[in-house]
Motif scaffolding. Structure first.
Motif, PDB file in Angstrom:
ATOM      1  N   SER A 175       1.159  -0.808   0.269  1.00  0.00           N
ATOM      2  CA  SER A 175      -0.307  -0.333   0.103  1.00  0.00           C
ATOM      3  C   SER A 175       0.782   1.678  -0.340  1.00  0.00           C
ATOM      4  CB  SER A 175      -0.915  -0.152   1.534  1.00  0.00           C
ATOM      5  OG  SER A 175       0.003  -0.565   2.612  1.00  0.00           O
ATOM      6  N   TRP A 176       1.517   0.893   1.020  1.00  0.00           N
ATOM      7  CA  TRP A 176       2.852   2.486   0.757  1.00  0.00           C
ATOM      8  C   TRP A 176       3.551   2.813  -1.121  1.00  0.00           C
ATOM      9  CZ3 TRP A 176       8.009   2.751  -0.421  1.00  0.00           C
ATOM     10  CH2 TRP A 176       8.684   4.210   0.278  1.00  0.00           C
ATOM     11  N   ILE A 177       3.753   1.841  -1.313  1.00  0.00           N
ATOM     12  CA  ILE A 177       4.256   1.067  -3.003  1.00  0.00           C
ATOM     13  C   ILE A 177       3.482   1.931  -3.323  1.00  0.00           C
ATOM     14  CG2 ILE A 177       5.410   0.195  -4.495  1.00  0.00           C
ATOM     15  CD1 ILE A 177       6.706  -1.805  -2.758  1.00  0.00           C
ATOM     16  N   VAL A 178       1.847   1.508  -3.997  1.00  0.00           N
ATOM     17  CA  VAL A 178       1.079   2.039  -4.718  1.00  0.00           C
ATOM     18  C   VAL A 178       0.861   3.584  -4.319  1.00  0.00           C
ATOM     19  CG1 VAL A 178      -1.517   1.719  -5.140  1.00  0.00           C
ATOM     20  CG2 VAL A 178      -0.049  -0.449  -4.591  1.00  0.00           C
ATOM     21  N   THR A 179       1.315   4.185  -3.548  1.00  0.00           N
ATOM     22  CA  THR A 179       0.585   5.735  -2.716  1.00  0.00           C
ATOM     23  C   THR A 179       1.317   6.319  -3.394  1.00  0.00           C
ATOM     24  OG1 THR A 179      -0.548   4.863  -1.095  1.00  0.00           O
ATOM     25  CG2 THR A 179      -0.066   6.632  -1.175  1.00  0.00           C
ATOM     26  N   HIS A 180       2.806   5.714  -2.649  1.00  0.00           N
ATOM     27  CA  HIS A 180       4.019   6.736  -3.182  1.00  0.00           C
ATOM     28  C   HIS A 180       4.776   5.972  -4.470  1.00  0.00           C
ATOM     29  CE1 HIS A 180       3.670   6.996   1.015  1.00  0.00           C
ATOM     30  NE2 HIS A 180       4.055   8.576   1.035  1.00  0.00           N
ATOM     31  N   HIS A 181       4.774   5.029  -5.348  1.00  0.00           N
ATOM     32  CA  HIS A 181       5.549   5.173  -6.280  1.00  0.00           C
ATOM     33  C   HIS A 181       4.510   4.712  -7.313  1.00  0.00           C
ATOM     34  CE1 HIS A 181       9.092   6.038  -4.336  1.00  0.00           C
ATOM     35  NE2 HIS A 181       8.728   4.809  -3.158  1.00  0.00           N
ATOM     36  N   ASN A 182       3.270   4.302  -7.815  1.00  0.00           N
ATOM     37  CA  ASN A 182       2.528   3.784  -8.477  1.00  0.00           C
ATOM     38  C   ASN A 182       2.285   2.732  -8.185  1.00  0.00           C
ATOM     39  OD1 ASN A 182       0.374   3.432 -10.583  1.00  0.00           O
ATOM     40  ND2 ASN A 182       1.172   4.833 -11.964  1.00  0.00           N
ATOM     41  N   TRP A 183       1.773   1.525  -9.137  1.00  0.00           N
ATOM     42  CA  TRP A 183       0.953   0.171  -8.896  1.00  0.00           C
ATOM     43  C   TRP A 183       2.233  -0.885  -9.204  1.00  0.00           C
ATOM     44  CZ3 TRP A 183       0.406  -2.256 -13.106  1.00  0.00           C
ATOM     45  CH2 TRP A 183       0.545  -1.946 -14.508  1.00  0.00           C
ATOM     46  N   ARG A 184       2.669  -0.114 -10.468  1.00  0.00           N
ATOM     47  CA  ARG A 184       3.804  -1.230 -11.529  1.00  0.00           C
ATOM     48  C   ARG A 184       5.147  -1.787  -9.962  1.00  0.00           C
ATOM     49  NH1 ARG A 184       1.993   2.338 -15.128  1.00  0.00           N
ATOM     50  NH2 ARG A 184       1.201   1.135 -16.801  1.00  0.00           N
ATOM     51  N   PRO A 185       5.955  -1.217  -9.463  1.00  0.00           N
ATOM     52  CA  PRO A 185       6.398  -1.409  -8.397  1.00  0.00           C
ATOM     53  C   PRO A 185       6.028  -1.947  -7.738  1.00  0.00           C
ATOM     54  CG  PRO A 185       6.608   0.773  -8.523  1.00  0.00           C
ATOM     55  CD  PRO A 185       5.914   1.042  -9.749  1.00  0.00           C
ATOM     56  N   ALA A 186       5.184  -2.181  -7.511  1.00  0.00           N
ATOM     57  CA  ALA A 186       4.085  -3.079  -6.618  1.00  0.00           C
ATOM     58  C   ALA A 186       3.453  -3.932  -7.143  1.00  0.00           C
ATOM     59  CB  ALA A 186       2.819  -2.602  -5.471  1.00  0.00           C
ATOM     60  N   ALA A 187       3.660  -4.291  -8.262  1.00  0.00           N
ATOM     61  CA  ALA A 187       3.419  -5.641  -8.761  1.00  0.00           C
ATOM     62  C   ALA A 187       4.989  -6.878  -9.274  1.00  0.00           C
ATOM     63  CB  ALA A 187       3.236  -5.480 -10.094  1.00  0.00           C
ATOM     64  N   VAL A 188       5.619  -5.604  -9.415  1.00  0.00           N
ATOM     65  CA  VAL A 188       7.685  -6.337  -9.352  1.00  0.00           C
ATOM     66  C   VAL A 188       7.263  -6.715  -7.909  1.00  0.00           C
ATOM     67  CG1 VAL A 188       9.998  -5.338  -9.770  1.00  0.00           C
ATOM     68  CG2 VAL A 188       8.281  -5.012 -10.587  1.00  0.00           C
ATOM     69  N   THR A 189       7.474  -6.194  -6.526  1.00  0.00           N
ATOM     70  CA  THR A 189       7.157  -6.420  -5.743  1.00  0.00           C
ATOM     71  C   THR A 189       6.765  -7.920  -5.659  1.00  0.00           C
ATOM     72  OG1 THR A 189       7.823  -4.802  -4.953  1.00  0.00           O
ATOM     73  CG2 THR A 189       7.474  -6.237  -3.212  1.00  0.00           C
ATOM     74  N   VAL A 190       5.632  -7.998  -5.733  1.00  0.00           N
ATOM     75  CA  VAL A 190       5.021  -9.634  -5.574  1.00  0.00           C
ATOM     76  C   VAL A 190       6.166 -10.701  -6.289  1.00  0.00           C
ATOM     77  CG1 VAL A 190       2.993 -10.943  -6.474  1.00  0.00           C
ATOM     78  CG2 VAL A 190       2.480  -8.690  -5.350  1.00  0.00           C
ATOM     79  N   ALA A 191       6.320 -10.210  -7.686  1.00  0.00           N
ATOM     80  CA  ALA A 191       6.932 -10.727  -8.234  1.00  0.00           C
ATOM     81  C   ALA A 191       8.205 -11.753  -8.274  1.00  0.00           C
ATOM     82  CB  ALA A 191       7.239 -10.203  -9.672  1.00  0.00           C
ATOM     83  N   LEU A 192       9.066 -10.719  -7.507  1.00  0.00           N
ATOM     84  CA  LEU A 192      10.524 -11.236  -6.397  1.00  0.00           C
ATOM     85  C   LEU A 192      10.718 -11.750  -5.337  1.00  0.00           C
ATOM     86  CD1 LEU A 192      11.747  -7.580  -7.661  1.00  0.00           C
ATOM     87  CD2 LEU A 192      12.705  -9.342  -8.873  1.00  0.00           C
ATOM     88  N   ALA A 193       8.977 -11.391  -4.727  1.00  0.00           N
ATOM     89  CA  ALA A 193       9.112 -12.330  -3.547  1.00  0.00           C
ATOM     90  C   ALA A 193       8.869 -13.765  -4.555  1.00  0.00           C
ATOM     91  CB  ALA A 193       7.844 -11.548  -2.793  1.00  0.00           C
TER      92      ALA A 193
END
Length: 438
Positions: A175-193
């Protein structure tokens, strides 16, 4: 609790290898690896509720369209589970789970380049749905059935709670990533996890106690590893064909569909956008959803402990009844944007009941369907996800139509009351359906 000290020779094939006492049974380490694996894979479950507003703002897609992608994800999550349980019997747990994690990573990573709604349906709906289905609760049931004969309820509760623990870890971060850096970095975080967990699975997870010369935890006799079961898809469908001829299957599947509708489909998908509709910041709403994950861990582990000691049907009836009552009060709690004490009470109360239904449901499947219980539970889980998918989609449609979610909260509360009645009429006798296949 024993461990091999020398290899089996040809003349020793009839019995277990020589052994010595160990302080902690290997089964607990396998359960620990499975716990970490499910936590790592839980990142994908934390993201959908955070995507509604960003995707709507960027691509101007309706909530119904975005909800459709979540629905496909949830349906495939459920429909893949029974086949994954059979594939684990054929190819082993490690291979199936490692491949599933890589599929999740590919599906989530590809979303960063999407420009059309069909690509969301393909990546997040199809690929992540197929991968996550192989990491479903059928995985937990398979590990528990193979490695434990005692403490099964407790272990089931722990592995079920792992998903909530993953939500607790990832939801505030995403939620912090989506709020401050948009949703794409959050999707990449999911992939890396998802990718980060693959080495743990491949190096540390074992398919069966016999692989390391051990008895299952709590067993009095050595259990040889069964031969790989051929025809995984045929076996899965054959088990379903037999199970659907029994009344308990439909009662379990129907009640678990309502369970999915009232958790994954409703609260997990629509709570954050519903709270945001009333002025609550996305980060605050996501944090509340993460707190549900905290108490979900407590409630699920406790439910596993209760399942080892109390009648599972009555536990399920209590869980569904309390969940339905809490949903009826939620619309009144969402009228203000602040995080007030009654809302916190709802979050705590709902969190304790979130997936507390899983250990007694698996226990009933095991009791009724024996060695095919993991596959039967996979089909019961499929109904859970179908219910979740329907509400994920219909919830978005209701919001587009009425401008609010109230009708969905009330309807789900009424359905929970129906689920409580359904589980009470299940007869606790082993079902002779002839589904066990060699």
């Amino acid at each position: 609790m024993t461990q091999t000290t020398e290899a089996l020779t040809a003349g020793e094939a009839a019995g277990p290898p020589p052994s010595r006492r160990v302080r902690v049974h290997r089964a607990w380490f396998v359960a620990g690896v499975a716990f970490v694996t499910i936590i790592g894979a839980a990142a994908f479950r934390s993201l959908p509720s955070l995507l509604f507003d960003p995707l709507q703002d960027e691509f101007h897609w309706s909530r119904g369209t975005i909800g459709a992608a979540v629905s496909i994800n949830l349906v495939l999550y459920g429909l893949t589970a029974p086949f994954a349980a059979a594939l684990m019997d054929r190819f082993g747990i490690r291979r199936v789970v490692a491949i599933a994690l890589m599929v999740i990573a590919i599906g989530s990573g590809l979303t960063v380049w999407m420009t059309a709604a069909w690509q969301l349906l393909l990546c997040w709906g199809l690929l992540v749905g197929l991968g996550s289905g192989s990491m479903a609760l059928a995985f937990a049931a398979t590990v528990t059935n193979r490695w434990f004969t005692e403490r099964r309820g407790l272990v089931t509760g722990l592995l079920t709670a792992a998903s909530a623990s993953g939500q607790l870890i990832f939801l505030p971060v995403l939620s912090w990533i989506v709020t401050h850096h948009n949703w794409r970095p959050a999707a990449v975080t999911v992939a890396l996890a998802a990718l980060a967990v693959v080495p743990f699975v491949w190096l540390l997870l074992r398919d069966h106690p016999a692989d390391v010369g051990l008895k299952p935890y709590g067993a009095t006799e050595f259990v040889p590893k069964p031969a790989p079961v051929q025809g995984a898809a045929r076996r899965t469908l054959k088990v379903l064909s037999s199970a659907v001829r029994t009344g308990p299957f439909w009662l379990l599947a129907g009640s678990f569909a309502i369970c999915g509708a009232s958790t994954n489909g409703l609260v997990q998908t629509h709570f954050v956008p519903a709270a945001h509709d009333h002025g609550m910041p996305i980060t605050a709403a996501a944090s509340l959803l993460a707190v549900i994950g905290v108490f979900d861990v407590v409630g699920t582990v406790a439910s596993g402990w209760f399942t080892d000691r109390f009648e599972p049907r009555r536990l399920l009836a209590v869980y569904y009844s309390l969940r339905g009552v809490s949903l009826l009060f939620l619309p009144m709690l969402l009228v203000t944007p602040s995080v007030h004490p009654p809302m916190i009470f709802f979050i705590v109360f709902y969190g304790l009941d979130w997936v507390a239904t899983v250990p007694p449901t698996i226990a009933l499947c095991r009791e009724l369907y024996g060695e095919d219980s993991a596959i039967v539970f996979g089909w019961v889980l499929a109904s859970h996800q179908v219910g979740a998918a329907l509400v994920a989609f219909l919830g978005g449609v209701a919001r587009d139509t009425f401008g609010e979610y109230d009708v969905v909260w009330y309807a789900s509360g009424a359905l929970c009351a129906a689920a409580a009645l359904m589980v009470l009429v299940i007869r606790r006798r082993p079902v002779r359906v002839g589904v066990a296949l060699a």
